[in-house]
Scaffold this motif. Structure first.
Motif, PDB file in Angstrom:
ATOM      1  N   LEU A 225      16.075 -10.475  30.386  1.00 26.63           N
ATOM      2  CA  LEU A 225      16.408 -11.601  29.816  1.00 26.63           C
ATOM      3  C   LEU A 225      16.092 -12.890  30.801  1.00 26.63           C
ATOM      4  O   LEU A 225      16.508 -12.700  31.926  1.00 26.63           O
ATOM      5  CB  LEU A 225      17.786 -11.680  29.467  1.00 26.63           C
ATOM      6  N   LYS A 226      15.599 -13.569  30.231  1.00 26.95           N
ATOM      7  CA  LYS A 226      15.104 -14.836  31.165  1.00 26.95           C
ATOM      8  C   LYS A 226      15.979 -16.083  31.102  1.00 26.95           C
ATOM      9  O   LYS A 226      15.927 -17.115  31.996  1.00 26.95           O
ATOM     10  CB  LYS A 226      13.463 -15.399  31.119  1.00 26.95           C
ATOM     11  N   SER A 227      16.627 -16.139  30.079  1.00 27.49           N
ATOM     12  CA  SER A 227      17.448 -17.296  29.514  1.00 27.49           C
ATOM     13  C   SER A 227      19.271 -17.055  29.268  1.00 27.49           C
ATOM     14  O   SER A 227      19.010 -15.686  28.922  1.00 27.49           O
ATOM     15  CB  SER A 227      16.760 -18.438  28.784  1.00 27.49           C
ATOM     16  N   ASP A 228      19.841 -17.935  29.141  1.00 27.91           N
ATOM     17  CA  ASP A 228      21.020 -17.402  28.485  1.00 27.91           C
ATOM     18  C   ASP A 228      20.924 -16.739  27.205  1.00 27.91           C
ATOM     19  O   ASP A 228      20.175 -17.211  26.470  1.00 27.91           O
ATOM     20  CB  ASP A 228      21.979 -18.607  28.221  1.00 27.91           C
ATOM     21  N   PHE A 229      21.736 -15.653  26.830  1.00 23.63           N
ATOM     22  CA  PHE A 229      21.586 -15.083  25.724  1.00 23.63           C
ATOM     23  C   PHE A 229      22.972 -14.363  25.303  1.00 23.63           C
ATOM     24  O   PHE A 229      23.694 -13.701  26.135  1.00 23.63           O
ATOM     25  CB  PHE A 229      20.675 -13.864  25.871  1.00 23.63           C
ATOM     26  N   PHE A 230      23.471 -14.485  24.165  1.00 20.02           N
ATOM     27  CA  PHE A 230      24.767 -13.889  23.663  1.00 20.02           C
ATOM     28  C   PHE A 230      24.698 -12.362  23.305  1.00 20.02           C
ATOM     29  O   PHE A 230      23.693 -12.248  22.899  1.00 20.02           O
ATOM     30  CB  PHE A 230      25.497 -14.744  22.582  1.00 20.02           C
ATOM     31  N   PHE A 231      25.435 -11.685  24.002  1.00 18.15           N
ATOM     32  CA  PHE A 231      25.411 -10.296  23.674  1.00 18.15           C
ATOM     33  C   PHE A 231      26.779  -9.500  23.776  1.00 18.15           C
ATOM     34  O   PHE A 231      27.772  -9.937  24.446  1.00 18.15           O
ATOM     35  CB  PHE A 231      24.723  -9.582  25.028  1.00 18.15           C
ATOM     36  N   ALA A 232      27.091  -9.092  22.525  1.00 18.12           N
ATOM     37  CA  ALA A 232      28.546  -8.460  22.369  1.00 18.12           C
ATOM     38  C   ALA A 232      28.596  -7.421  21.286  1.00 18.12           C
ATOM     39  O   ALA A 232      27.686  -6.875  20.761  1.00 18.12           O
ATOM     40  CB  ALA A 232      29.161  -9.704  21.659  1.00 18.12           C
ATOM     41  N   SER A 233      29.476  -6.453  21.446  1.00 17.01           N
ATOM     42  CA  SER A 233      29.740  -5.368  20.531  1.00 17.01           C
ATOM     43  C   SER A 233      31.166  -5.783  19.698  1.00 17.01           C
ATOM     44  O   SER A 233      31.848  -6.387  20.041  1.00 17.01           O
ATOM     45  CB  SER A 233      30.041  -4.106  21.447  1.00 17.01           C
ATOM     46  N   PHE A 234      31.018  -4.994  18.480  1.00 15.86           N
ATOM     47  CA  PHE A 234      32.199  -5.127  17.620  1.00 15.86           C
ATOM     48  C   PHE A 234      32.709  -3.836  17.301  1.00 15.86           C
ATOM     49  O   PHE A 234      32.301  -2.764  17.323  1.00 15.86           O
ATOM     50  CB  PHE A 234      31.473  -5.595  16.286  1.00 15.86           C
ATOM     51  N   ASN A 235      34.244  -4.039  17.125  1.00 13.61           N
ATOM     52  CA  ASN A 235      34.984  -3.002  17.031  1.00 13.61           C
ATOM     53  C   ASN A 235      34.684  -2.350  15.673  1.00 13.61           C
ATOM     54  O   ASN A 235      34.540  -3.084  14.528  1.00 13.61           O
ATOM     55  CB  ASN A 235      36.536  -3.380  16.835  1.00 13.61           C
ATOM     56  N   PRO A 236      34.496  -1.070  15.528  1.00 12.97           N
ATOM     57  CA  PRO A 236      33.860  -0.281  14.103  1.00 12.97           C
ATOM     58  C   PRO A 236      35.156  -0.566  13.136  1.00 12.97           C
ATOM     59  O   PRO A 236      34.817  -0.576  12.078  1.00 12.97           O
ATOM     60  CB  PRO A 236      33.667   0.941  14.671  1.00 12.97           C
ATOM     61  N   GLU A 237      36.290  -0.549  13.450  1.00 12.53           N
ATOM     62  CA  GLU A 237      37.060  -0.870  12.514  1.00 12.53           C
ATOM     63  C   GLU A 237      37.449  -2.151  11.930  1.00 12.53           C
ATOM     64  O   GLU A 237      38.190  -2.210  11.178  1.00 12.53           O
ATOM     65  CB  GLU A 237      38.639  -0.428  12.961  1.00 12.53           C
ATOM     66  N   GLU A 238      36.822  -3.261  12.503  1.00 10.16           N
ATOM     67  CA  GLU A 238      36.840  -4.573  12.236  1.00 10.16           C
ATOM     68  C   GLU A 238      35.585  -5.221  11.648  1.00 10.16           C
ATOM     69  O   GLU A 238      35.526  -5.960  11.265  1.00 10.16           O
ATOM     70  CB  GLU A 238      37.273  -5.213  13.252  1.00 10.16           C
ATOM     71  N   THR A 239      34.724  -4.109  11.381  1.00  9.33           N
ATOM     72  CA  THR A 239      33.151  -4.692  11.214  1.00  9.33           C
ATOM     73  C   THR A 239      33.075  -5.268   9.967  1.00  9.33           C
ATOM     74  O   THR A 239      31.842  -5.911   9.708  1.00  9.33           O
ATOM     75  CB  THR A 239      32.153  -3.524  11.561  1.00  9.33           C
ATOM     76  N   GLU A 240      33.633  -4.747   8.889  1.00 18.87           N
ATOM     77  CA  GLU A 240      33.645  -5.236   7.739  1.00 18.87           C
ATOM     78  C   GLU A 240      33.808  -6.837   7.711  1.00 18.87           C
ATOM     79  O   GLU A 240      32.999  -7.549   6.650  1.00 18.87           O
ATOM     80  CB  GLU A 240      34.657  -4.684   6.640  1.00 18.87           C
ATOM     81  N   LYS A 241      34.417  -7.223   8.503  1.00 20.37           N
ATOM     82  CA  LYS A 241      34.395  -9.007   8.460  1.00 20.37           C
ATOM     83  C   LYS A 241      33.025  -9.726   8.572  1.00 20.37           C
ATOM     84  O   LYS A 241      32.648 -10.588   8.239  1.00 20.37           O
ATOM     85  CB  LYS A 241      35.224  -9.202   9.769  1.00 20.37           C
ATOM     86  N   LEU A 242      32.174  -8.668   9.423  1.00 21.85           N
ATOM     87  CA  LEU A 242      30.577  -9.378   9.297  1.00 21.85           C
ATOM     88  C   LEU A 242      30.182  -9.563   7.949  1.00 21.85           C
ATOM     89  O   LEU A 242      29.002 -10.248   7.763  1.00 21.85           O
ATOM     90  CB  LEU A 242      30.000  -8.620  10.533  1.00 21.85           C
ATOM     91  N   PHE A 243      30.565  -8.465   7.132  1.00 24.76           N
ATOM     92  CA  PHE A 243      29.623  -8.370   6.114  1.00 24.76           C
ATOM     93  C   PHE A 243      30.198  -8.694   4.619  1.00 24.76           C
ATOM     94  O   PHE A 243      29.508  -8.504   3.585  1.00 24.76           O
ATOM     95  CB  PHE A 243      29.424  -6.925   5.819  1.00 24.76           C
ATOM     96  N   VAL A 244      31.384  -9.472   4.731  1.00 24.10           N
ATOM     97  CA  VAL A 244      32.375  -9.807   3.356  1.00 24.10           C
ATOM     98  C   VAL A 244      31.225 -10.779   2.583  1.00 24.10           C
ATOM     99  O   VAL A 244      31.671 -10.965   1.531  1.00 24.10           O
ATOM    100  CB  VAL A 244      33.480 -10.411   3.884  1.00 24.10           C
ATOM    101  N   ARG A 245      30.438 -11.664   3.094  1.00 23.99           N
ATOM    102  CA  ARG A 245      29.739 -12.678   2.350  1.00 23.99           C
ATOM    103  C   ARG A 245      28.359 -12.081   2.018  1.00 23.99           C
ATOM    104  O   ARG A 245      27.540 -12.868   1.667  1.00 23.99           O
ATOM    105  CB  ARG A 245      29.699 -13.818   3.299  1.00 23.99           C
ATOM    106  N   SER A 246      27.928 -11.025   2.330  1.00 19.80           N
ATOM    107  CA  SER A 246      26.664 -10.634   2.299  1.00 19.80           C
ATOM    108  C   SER A 246      26.385  -9.660   0.743  1.00 19.80           C
ATOM    109  O   SER A 246      24.900  -9.441   0.600  1.00 19.80           O
ATOM    110  CB  SER A 246      26.273  -9.477   3.511  1.00 19.80           C
ATOM    111  N   GLY A 247      27.345  -9.382   0.164  1.00 21.44           N
ATOM    112  CA  GLY A 247      27.134  -8.571  -0.854  1.00 21.44           C
ATOM    113  C   GLY A 247      26.956  -7.026  -0.534  1.00 21.44           C
ATOM    114  O   GLY A 247      26.906  -6.232  -1.676  1.00 21.44           O
TER     115      GLY A 247
END
Length: 530
Positions: A225-247
């Motif tokens: 990676l040559k520049s600033d880059f956000f990199f994270a992992s998500f708790n499997p038990e909390e991941t539904e939070k990412l999908f609540v607006r996606s259908g």
């Protein structure tokens, strides 16, 4: 089991060997003695760049010299590698999901863990989230999650796994290239997801390690990676939070991933806003490089590399009152294997045609950095390394009846390993869990990326067997935990049998008339430089 060698070596050994070979029991005792020294509390977990790590490196140098190995670094036995070390202050950082002008805070590290690895993190980021399926770019295999998706200015969200009809090695490689490709396509970050069934390390243990620093090369020219880059992992038990607006639901996605079926790609219809408080400093750490010189005038300037990573995780938040990560099987055992092989070859006065390099690398736990540095900037001439055979967490925790040789289906090394296994009653078996990405999670992958055929070795087992359950329990209990220490039961003489297997294979490769070759159908053949 006594170490067998190709027939052409037997008269030489009989005539020259003046030191009686050690018995398997004696070798197992010495092997465990090395493990015990390297995984002792006074090594402080062998964290890259620390005095504890250097004490371990000094011990390896003494043992390598006693085994008759010659210095082959750029400073005696050492090759110095410069890193930038990064830490993230979780308690001072913040993150939230944003939609329709409203922000829903995320807890760090209970919901999301911001990685300290693979380059610098931005101080602030706010970007739309797009679910990129498996996040695999494999157009040659008929699969490309990147196709038709505008990633510019977005954070990609990807789930582990991949289609069943693509080899585990190829999927692992695509994951290894993912960050670089995302940056090239204009993404500003990535969040990785693990399905509950695929969890190796409990989230509670990951939370305990958030104070661990990450590293990347101090030299920007060799960073992925040559520049600033956000990199994270998500708790499997909390991941539904990412999908609540996606259908869609994460449960739906997880079921598809667990079955290795096609996974859709879609906008998540919300953004991530994050503020990251981080600090950085320069550190250096040594690879240890030792050589058994070859004796053939035409081939001695070619090299077979035996490798094992010397570093581990140091100290972190206590688990069951213990803050020290001794790393006995990960990977003091692998380092001790190389020392055992070196001593065995010395006791038998073996002088192969090609030279053998014993490379003990740093910063594997930080992202294969020590091996990547050595593979890109070897202490021997570029193009002279013909093969890599790697030891990392072989797991001698049940009897050895078969061998997993990661990468066996990609090069002629696989055929040679199968022949050795047949002669020793140790058949090769496939990786029972290719979705774990083992092919790219240890140091052999650094050599593969430079076009060098490579294998990595583990005690063999199959799915749905008692051995598979033992291995699963070890990972869930001891992997990257303080309990990977000297108190656990270890099949020491079986470990020596695997050492013999790799020693035999090493000599076959070192004495062969031709270099190992990538197989015609191998994807990795494209990286070959000669």
């Amino acid at each position: 089991m006594r170490l067998s060698f190709p027939l052409v070596l037997i008269p030489f050994l009989s005539a020259c060997a003046t030191v009686p070979p050690l018995t398997p029991e004696q070798r197992a005792g010495l092997w465990w003695q090395d493990v015990s020294v390297l995984a002792a509390d006074d090594m402080e977990g062998r964290l890259t760049g620390t005095p504890g790590y250097q004490r371990a490196a000094d011990y390896v140098v003494r043992q390598a010299a006693a085994a008759g190995l010659k210095p082959a670094g750029d400073n005696g036995y050492f090759q110095s590698v410069a890193f930038e070390e990064q830490s993230v202050a979780s308690e001072q950082s913040s993150a939230a999901l944003v939609a329709g002008g409203a922000a829903s805070p995320l807890r760090i590290p209970q919901d999301i863990i911001i990685s300290t690895r693979s380059g610098t993190r931005p101080q602030r980021v706010e970007a739309p989230l797009v679910f990129l399926g498996y996040g695999l770019h494999l157009p040659e295999a008929g699969h490309d999650d990147f196709a038709g998706i505008d990633l510019k200015g977005k954070i990609a969200v990807v789930v582990g796994g991949g289609p069943a009809d693509i080899s585990g090695a190829l999927k692992s490689h695509a994951r290894g290239e993912r960050l670089r490709l995302l940056e090239e396509r204009g993404a500003v970050g990535v969040i990785t997801l693990t399905t509950p069934k695929a969890v190796e390390v409990p989230w509670s243990r990951s939370m305990a390690q958030v104070t661990q620093t990450g590293m990347y090369f101090a030299d920007p020219s060799i960073r992925d990676l040559k520049s600033d880059f956000f990199f994270a992992s998500f708790n499997p038990e909390e991941t539904e939070k990412l999908f609540v607006r996606s259908g869609r639901s994460f449960a739906e996605i997880a079921a598809l991933s667990d079955a290795s079926k096609a996974v859709p790609r879609f906008e998540l219809n919300q953004s991530l806003r994050a503020s990251v408080v981080s600090s950085r400093k320069l550190v250096s750490s040594n690879n240890v490089v030792a050589m058994l010189p070859g004796n053939d005038p035409a081939l001695r300037n070619e090299y077979v590399v035996l490798s094992a990573h010397l570093d581990h995780l140091g100290m972190s938040a206590p688990i069951n009152g213990d803050p020290l990560y001794n790393g006995a099987l990960d990977n003091a055992a692998g380092v001790s294997t190389l020392l055992d092989i070196a001593r065995t070859l010395q006791s038998r006065r073996v002088r192969p045609k090609r030279s053998i390099l014993f490379v003990f690398v740093t910063a594997e736990e930080k992202g294969l950095l020590g091996s990547s540095y050595f593979a890109q900037r070897p202490t021997v001439p570029n193009g002279s390394i013909v093969a890599n055979l790697n030891f990392d967490m072989a797991l001698p925790i049940f009897p050895l009846r078969s061998v997993i040789a990661l990468g066996a289906e990609e090069s002629s090394l696989g055929g040679a390993a199968a022949e050795v296994g047949q002669s020793m009653g140790l058949p090769l078996v496939p990786d029972p869990f290719p979705e774990r990405n083992s092919f790219t999670r240890s140091d052999q992958y650094s050599f593969i990326r430079q076009g060098i055929p490579a294998l990595a070795f583990k005690f063999g087992f199959a799915k749905d067997t008692p051995e598979a359950e033992i291995e699963r329990k070890w990972r869930s209990t001891h992997y990257h935990a303080p309990s990977d220490d000297l108190s656990q039961p270890v099949a020491r003489e079986d470990a020596i049998r695997l050492n013999d297997f790799v020693a035999e294979l090493t000599l076959r490769v070192a004495d062969a008339a031709e270099r190992p070759q990538w197989l015609q159908q191998s994807f990795f053949r494209r990286f070959a430089k000669n």
